[in-house]
Design a protein around this motif. Structure first.
Motif, PDB file in Angstrom:
ATOM      1  N   ILE C  72       3.082  11.487  21.788  1.00  0.00           N
ATOM      2  CA  ILE C  72       3.056  11.291  23.243  1.00  0.00           C
ATOM      3  C   ILE C  72       4.171  10.343  23.696  1.00  0.00           C
ATOM      4  CG2 ILE C  72       1.420   9.360  23.317  1.00  0.00           C
ATOM      5  CD1 ILE C  72       1.388  12.454  25.668  1.00  0.00           C
ATOM      6  N   SER C  73       4.779   9.615  22.747  1.00  0.00           N
ATOM      7  CA  SER C  73       5.897   8.739  23.127  1.00  0.00           C
ATOM      8  C   SER C  73       7.119   9.557  23.550  1.00  0.00           C
ATOM      9  CB  SER C  73       6.254   7.780  21.990  1.00  0.00           C
ATOM     10  OG  SER C  73       6.938   8.467  20.969  1.00  0.00           O
ATOM     11  N   THR C  74       7.088  10.874  23.337  1.00  0.00           N
ATOM     12  CA  THR C  74       8.188  11.735  23.793  1.00  0.00           C
ATOM     13  C   THR C  74       7.921  12.311  25.185  1.00  0.00           C
ATOM     14  OG1 THR C  74       7.246  13.732  22.775  1.00  0.00           O
ATOM     15  CG2 THR C  74       8.714  12.396  21.401  1.00  0.00           C
ATOM     16  N   PHE C  75       6.896  11.765  25.860  1.00  0.00           N
ATOM     17  CA  PHE C  75       6.486  12.268  27.183  1.00  0.00           C
ATOM     18  C   PHE C  75       7.650  12.274  28.170  1.00  0.00           C
ATOM     19  CE2 PHE C  75       4.147  11.262  31.279  1.00  0.00           C
ATOM     20  CZ  PHE C  75       3.456  12.459  31.394  1.00  0.00           C
ATOM     21  N   GLU C  76       8.392  11.186  28.242  1.00  0.00           N
ATOM     22  CA  GLU C  76       9.474  11.130  29.241  1.00  0.00           C
ATOM     23  C   GLU C  76      10.662  12.011  28.835  1.00  0.00           C
ATOM     24  OE1 GLU C  76       8.979  10.253  32.153  1.00  0.00           O
ATOM     25  OE2 GLU C  76       7.125   9.148  31.835  1.00  0.00           O
ATOM     26  N   GLU C  77      10.898  12.127  27.527  1.00  0.00           N
ATOM     27  CA  GLU C  77      11.971  13.017  27.074  1.00  0.00           C
ATOM     28  C   GLU C  77      11.657  14.464  27.472  1.00  0.00           C
ATOM     29  OE1 GLU C  77      12.747  12.865  22.836  1.00  0.00           O
ATOM     30  OE2 GLU C  77      14.232  14.485  22.946  1.00  0.00           O
ATOM     31  N   MET C  78      10.404  14.886  27.277  1.00  0.00           N
ATOM     32  CA  MET C  78       9.991  16.233  27.693  1.00  0.00           C
ATOM     33  C   MET C  78      10.095  16.370  29.205  1.00  0.00           C
ATOM     34  SD  MET C  78       7.222  17.778  29.348  1.00  0.00           S
ATOM     35  CE  MET C  78       5.890  16.572  29.159  1.00  0.00           C
ATOM     36  N   ASN C  79       9.650  15.331  29.922  1.00  0.00           N
ATOM     37  CA  ASN C  79       9.636  15.412  31.395  1.00  0.00           C
ATOM     38  C   ASN C  79      11.028  15.569  31.996  1.00  0.00           C
ATOM     39  OD1 ASN C  79       6.954  15.425  32.307  1.00  0.00           O
ATOM     40  ND2 ASN C  79       6.740  13.240  31.816  1.00  0.00           N
ATOM     41  N   LEU C  80      12.034  14.953  31.367  1.00  0.00           N
ATOM     42  CA  LEU C  80      13.404  15.090  31.879  1.00  0.00           C
ATOM     43  C   LEU C  80      13.821  16.559  31.893  1.00  0.00           C
ATOM     44  CD1 LEU C  80      15.504  12.159  30.389  1.00  0.00           C
ATOM     45  CD2 LEU C  80      15.130  12.713  32.807  1.00  0.00           C
ATOM     46  N   VAL C  81      13.492  17.278  30.825  1.00  0.00           N
ATOM     47  CA  VAL C  81      13.839  18.699  30.753  1.00  0.00           C
ATOM     48  C   VAL C  81      12.974  19.489  31.731  1.00  0.00           C
ATOM     49  CG1 VAL C  81      14.103  20.688  29.234  1.00  0.00           C
ATOM     50  CG2 VAL C  81      14.438  18.377  28.321  1.00  0.00           C
ATOM     51  N   TRP C  82      11.686  19.188  31.747  1.00  0.00           N
ATOM     52  CA  TRP C  82      10.748  19.875  32.649  1.00  0.00           C
ATOM     53  C   TRP C  82      11.183  19.751  34.107  1.00  0.00           C
ATOM     54  CZ3 TRP C  82       6.400  22.917  32.550  1.00  0.00           C
ATOM     55  CH2 TRP C  82       5.617  22.944  33.712  1.00  0.00           C
ATOM     56  N   GLU C  83      11.511  18.516  34.510  1.00  0.00           N
ATOM     57  CA  GLU C  83      11.821  18.275  35.927  1.00  0.00           C
ATOM     58  C   GLU C  83      13.159  18.887  36.347  1.00  0.00           C
ATOM     59  OE1 GLU C  83      11.065  14.274  37.276  1.00  0.00           O
ATOM     60  OE2 GLU C  83       9.034  14.315  36.466  1.00  0.00           O
ATOM     61  N   SER C  84      14.036  19.096  35.382  1.00  0.00           N
ATOM     62  CA  SER C  84      15.294  19.768  35.732  1.00  0.00           C
ATOM     63  C   SER C  84      15.113  21.291  35.772  1.00  0.00           C
ATOM     64  CB  SER C  84      16.386  19.406  34.724  1.00  0.00           C
ATOM     65  OG  SER C  84      16.135  20.019  33.485  1.00  0.00           O
ATOM     66  N   TRP C  85      13.952  21.762  35.314  1.00  0.00           N
ATOM     67  CA  TRP C  85      13.677  23.208  35.254  1.00  0.00           C
ATOM     68  C   TRP C  85      12.830  23.669  36.440  1.00  0.00           C
ATOM     69  CZ3 TRP C  85       8.885  25.780  33.809  1.00  0.00           C
ATOM     70  CH2 TRP C  85       9.035  27.151  33.543  1.00  0.00           C
ATOM     71  N   VAL C  86      11.757  22.971  36.737  1.00  0.00           N
ATOM     72  CA  VAL C  86      10.889  23.396  37.844  1.00  0.00           C
ATOM     73  C   VAL C  86      11.609  23.216  39.177  1.00  0.00           C
ATOM     74  CG1 VAL C  86       8.665  22.980  36.707  1.00  0.00           C
ATOM     75  CG2 VAL C  86       9.796  21.098  37.916  1.00  0.00           C
ATOM     76  N   THR C  87      11.169  23.991  40.163  1.00  0.00           N
ATOM     77  CA  THR C  87      11.673  23.827  41.524  1.00  0.00           C
ATOM     78  C   THR C  87      10.824  22.757  42.210  1.00  0.00           C
ATOM     79  OG1 THR C  87      12.272  26.169  41.586  1.00  0.00           O
ATOM     80  CG2 THR C  87      12.110  25.014  43.711  1.00  0.00           C
TER      81      THR C  87
END
Lengths: 117, 117, 117
Positions: C72-87
């Motif tokens: 779960i410490s990779t939460f923000e790393e995943m979120n950076l990719v997620w947030e650049s993908w979703v509208t």
């Protein structure tokens, strides 16, 4: 059919309505983070009440719930709050498992799918 | 549209039907708890057969399944039972993850969403 | 209503369409397994784009997402990719929890439910 979203941000929406179905984001305690499982569960269920009301539903129309606890030994503590909240015999399908959550102050997360009234 | 519930209690319902959709509670082994993953999975899939039949469906109409294993090293043991149960090419979407469950005698839990026939 | 499946095998289908709803299997990285969370998330979101396109939808019609991270410490790393993908403002309901996945080279798994366009 249009999708209607509530509390939408750059990462997620807190509620998404499609036709007769409502999908809520996993809810964690907003002000009671770091407090007891009882307090967090109580706050979370209140947040669910509020989101379902905005989306045109209520707790008696929840179809399915997934509950995540960071420590499964708090299962009965969570259940006491849950069982005082749901309407007996109008209860949803449910699964509860242990999982670490986004931040250590969160020890309960509840995600529900509901029907519109 | 009315919600129809099966095996409803104060905590959850084992099956919830809304329109053409069926939501089952996460199933754990009733009599084979504490036994092998093979035995628990076999019993769980039988419970799912029975619940789906009561709700007007069957395993070929499962849309999505989430499988929780307390030890992911039992993944292939679970899959052997799963693959002998599903109808090839009529298989659902699926996710399998490791998670501790409500009590230590449970090492497999399966939650499914299905369509009515 | 008929169920339409994509990439069906003996274990699961990668996408299942029923009426206006689309259920995807939990996606893990196909070629980037063992690589960083950023690379795995990027590949997974591309796989989701491709499956949704085949099923008659796109990322702006995702209703709900469940994200599993092995750490779960990779939460923000995943979120950076997620947030650049979703509208932004067309985001789904979402829950993210920590869970071990089917094999150690997978550190991200994403399962989504979407509406048809």
């Amino acid at each position: 059919m249009a999708i209607v979203r509530f509390d939408s941000g750059p990462r997620m929406s807190q509620a998404v309505v499609f036709g007769q179905m409502i999908f809520l984001a996993g809810q964690v305690a907003e002000t009671k983070a770091g407090h007891s499982v009882t307090e967090q569960t109580t706050e979370i269920l209140g947040q669910i009440d509020a989101l379902l009301a905005r989306a045109g539903s209520d707790k008696d129309h929840i179809l399915s719930a997934t509950i995540y606890l960071t420590d499964i030994s708090t299962f009965e503590e969570m259940n006491l709050v849950w069982e005082s909240w749901v309407t007996p015999d109008l209860t949803p399908a449910r699964a509860t498992v242990e999982a670490k959550l986004a931040a250590p102050q969160y020890t309960v997360e509840i995600q529900v799918t509901a029907a519109r009234k």
